[in-house]
Design an enzyme around this catalytic site. Structure first.
Site, PDB file in Angstrom:
ATOM      1  N   ASP A  31       0.868  -0.840   0.126  1.00  0.00           N
ATOM      2  CA  ASP A  31      -0.044  -0.062   0.107  1.00  0.00           C
ATOM      3  C   ASP A  31       1.001   1.292   0.081  1.00  0.00           C
ATOM      4  O   ASP A  31       0.722   2.096   0.966  1.00  0.00           O
ATOM      5  CB  ASP A  31      -0.860  -0.055   1.257  1.00  0.00           C
ATOM      6  CG  ASP A  31      -1.609  -1.095   1.482  1.00  0.00           C
ATOM      7  OD1 ASP A  31      -2.031  -1.689   0.450  1.00  0.00           O
ATOM      8  OD2 ASP A  31      -2.335  -1.613   2.687  1.00  0.00           O
ATOM      9  N   GLU A 201     -11.295  -1.754  -3.413  1.00  0.00           N
ATOM     10  CA  GLU A 201     -10.635  -1.135  -2.257  1.00  0.00           C
ATOM     11  C   GLU A 201      -9.584  -0.151  -3.104  1.00  0.00           C
ATOM     12  O   GLU A 201      -9.551  -0.267  -4.338  1.00  0.00           O
ATOM     13  CB  GLU A 201      -9.995  -1.804  -1.106  1.00  0.00           C
ATOM     14  CG  GLU A 201      -8.977  -3.091  -1.566  1.00  0.00           C
ATOM     15  CD  GLU A 201      -8.792  -4.146  -0.447  1.00  0.00           C
ATOM     16  OE1 GLU A 201      -9.380  -3.835   0.661  1.00  0.00           O
ATOM     17  OE2 GLU A 201      -7.992  -4.952  -0.702  1.00  0.00           O
TER      18      GLU A 201
END
Length: 322
Positions: A31, A201
């Protein structure tokens, strides 16, 4: 919105897989935030204990830096009991003389989550002005909400308005306006859904020409070589949408044109992010290395544009194209 037992099982499986990597090896990147430049170095931040940091002088060779938090704001545990200091999916911008770092505080398998903000005048740990200030909670979600307050990404429009996209599973990706002075949620702001899929997401927003582009991840992350993550995209003439894919499908009903999927040995690419100094010409992301037992790493590629205005993943910059 997750309504079926199968959907919840998929979500739980993904999050339990994340829990299994709660203590990653040094250098593991998951991420990654937008990459920004501070003096002679470029920096990005990523999921990890206290939020991990990395710096580079050439966008190729990266060195780990100190975590953002060594001691944690009291509100983390008050608002999200059970969080152990492992903070997720940060994003970083420069605005009004400060670096603004947004990040997720959550626990696995639940939407009892929060997005926080920390600021610092510099990213250089050797600078006497260095130090992260807790600016507090931006937005939170609890059981009963139909969204999950994680995976923030910040968009600054040409009009200087400030927006945040966020979300994971549940009812999908949300958009909210932020206060341009404090960086916190704008008064009376309500989340607006702008994309949905059963597995979704890691949103990001950019502007190119007359369009806003929304990048999201479909599929499951955090399973190493078995990850099914892929990056999809849609576009809109306004930041609030609707976002449509190449076939005209709305992203709120599952649409999204494939931008980047698995290209072995680069498996499950995710978390599209921008790179300061290369507007609209390069992007970063993480992937699972099929030649290294699914170890998650940072990737950088050139960002190309078709004649009809759609983004396309170009040549590899990191690792260097062979």
């Amino acid at each position: 919105m997750l309504k079926s037992g199968r959907s919840f099982a998929l979500l739980t499986g993904c999050l339990l897989a994340q829990a299994a990597i709660a203590a990653p090896p040094a250098g593991k990147v998951h991420d990654p935030s937008s990459i920004v430049r501070n003096t002679k170095l470029s920096w990005f931040f990523s999921t990890g204990p206290g939020i991990k940091s990395f710096s580079s002088s050439d966008l190729t060779n990266w060195s780990p830096g100190p975590p953002v938090f060594k001691t944690f704001p009291a509100w983390h545990n008050e608002q999200v009991p059970g969080n152990n200091g492992y903070l997720w999916a940060p994003d970083l911008i420069w605005r009004d003389g400060r670096y603004w770092l947004y990040y997720s505080v959550s626990t696995f398998g639940k939407n009892h989550s929060a997005i926080g903000l920390a600021t610092s005048p510099t990213l250089d740990p050797q600078d006497r002005l260095y130090g992260w200030k807790d600016e507090g909670l931006v937005i939170q979600s609890k059981r009963g909400n139909d969204y999950n307050a994680i995976d923030p990404a910040i968009f600054q429009g040409a009009d200087k308005r400030l927006w945040m996209v966020f979300g994971s599973f549940w009812s999908g990706i949300q958009l909210v306006p932020l206060d341009p002075v404090t960086g916190l949620l704008k008064k009376d702001a309500k989340p607006q859904r702008i994309a949905w899929s059963e597995q979704i997401e890691a949103p990001a927003l950019i502007q190119h020409g007359k369009f806003h582009y929304l990048f999201v991840n479909h599929g499951l992350c955090c399973r190493g070589v078995d990850s099914t993550y892929e990056i999809r995209v849609g576009r809109s003439k306004t930041v609030t949408g609707p976002y449509l894919d190449k076939d005209g499908r709305e992203m709120t009903t599952g649409g999204g044109t494939l931008f980047l999927g698995t290209e072995k040995p680069f498996i499950g690419p995710g978390h599209f992010a921008t790179i300061e100094g290369y507007p609209g010409t390069r992007f970063s992301f993480h992937y699972y290395d099929g030649n290294a037992n699914g170890f998650s790493k940072l990737g950088i590629r050139e960002l190309e544009w078709t004649e009809d205005g759609w983004p396309r993943a170009g040549k590899w910059v990191m690792p260097e194209a062979k």
